[in-house]
Scaffold this active site. Sequence first.
Site, short mmCIF file in Angstrom:
data_model
loop_
_atom_site.label_atom_id
_atom_site.label_comp_id
_atom_site.label_asym_id
_atom_site.label_seq_id
_atom_site.Cartn_x
_atom_site.Cartn_y
_atom_site.Cartn_z
N GLY B 16 26.08 28.06 49.41
CA GLY B 16 26.40 29.25 48.92
C GLY B 16 25.90 30.00 48.07
N ARG B 19 26.28 34.96 47.50
CA ARG B 19 27.40 35.66 46.39
C ARG B 19 26.67 35.35 45.14
NH1 ARG B 19 30.35 36.06 49.78
NH2 ARG B 19 30.24 37.57 50.11
N ASN B 93 24.87 25.16 44.57
CA ASN B 93 25.77 25.87 44.59
C ASN B 93 27.12 26.00 44.47
OD1 ASN B 93 26.59 27.90 42.48
ND2 ASN B 93 25.95 28.88 44.49
N SER B 145 30.44 22.48 36.09
CA SER B 145 31.42 23.36 35.15
C SER B 145 31.87 22.45 34.38
CB SER B 145 32.91 24.00 35.55
OG SER B 145 33.69 24.61 35.17
N TYR B 158 39.98 21.21 39.82
CA TYR B 158 38.95 21.95 39.82
C TYR B 158 37.64 20.75 38.63
CZ TYR B 158 34.98 24.98 39.22
OH TYR B 158 33.57 25.70 38.84
#
Lengths: 121, 250
Positions: B16, B19, B93, B145, B158
């Site tokens: 990924g 961006r 990522n 995260s 998530y």
Amino acid sequence: MLNEVPSKQEILKLIVEHIRQILEEKAAHDGKLGDIGEENRLGAELGLSSLDLAQLVATLEMRLKADPFQELVPITSVRTVSDLVGAYEKFFSGDTSDGGQADALLESKRRAEARRNNSRS
Amino acid sequence: MSTNSENRSKVVIVSGGSRGLGQALVTGCLERGYTVATFSRSESPFVKTLTQQDPEHKRFLWESVDATDPAALKTFVNKVASTYGRVDALVNNAGVGIDGILPTMRASQIEQGIDLNLKASIYLIQACSKQMLQHASGSIINISSVNAIRGHSGVAVYSATKAALDGLTRSLARELGPKHIRVNSVAPGYFESEMVADLTPEAKQRIIRRTPLGRLGTAEDMANVVLFLLSPQASFITGQTIVVDGGITC
């Protein structure tokens, strides 16, 4: 990479060569390295750990362009050098039979499903 | 066994990388002289520019890959290995935000989130670790995260995928450590990205007020920690989750 379909002797030679290489890397910690034969047990006699076996299989996958363990042969069934050679022979022979293991898995799934159904009722 | 001290460019796969944080990671790796291979679903202007600057893929390679396809991930890793001779590091990522209250969330959204955030990472590690095992060295970094560390309403699935990545990190660190493959996680807090773009100015101010260091993070703040973990200076660090959040979870 070897010929398209390597012979049993070529497979054996390659496997022994890479087992030796892995054991030599460990030898600094674990001691001396003896002869390696087809009958040798990978763990109990040669001292290969499951991670050493994974390293061996990864290297062989690149050299032989073959991974018999994704679908064809369970890695847990490999005990000896000969078993390992046999797995690659099986891959190159195009033999997709698994000695009844798929049937056993299917039967196990059926039993699990039956247990789930029984527990719901 | 070879080591990373050889005088050659380290080959890093960043999933990924087109961006956001992925872009900052690719940029940072290239600046440090690494060779970078990355993939995403679609090409971004950033990727297009880099490809134009390096059309022969001497130090940069991008491909369009569907991360939910394990065979495609393996093919990509094998292509990187055959192009550059090896894979030294992986930065997992790629991922998606999975927002919504669980009781009303669609099953398809749950499936897609788990496929992209967790399964794709596992399959990518599997393919890369096979490459790393051959040289008995490597570094794997999972982007986790703060949602994996603290509970937050509306991001349960998530959080579950990111906490799973942290568990994966710890167990893999033990599993692969004997072959000198390090596995770590970086858990970003709130940083300027698409992730916080939808927040109201008031919500951003609230986050800043609760952050001891008094600001939102930047993608570079996160990338710097990943680059440290990739470097020889981190050669004795494995199985750790490093939280980069300005102190909001402390």
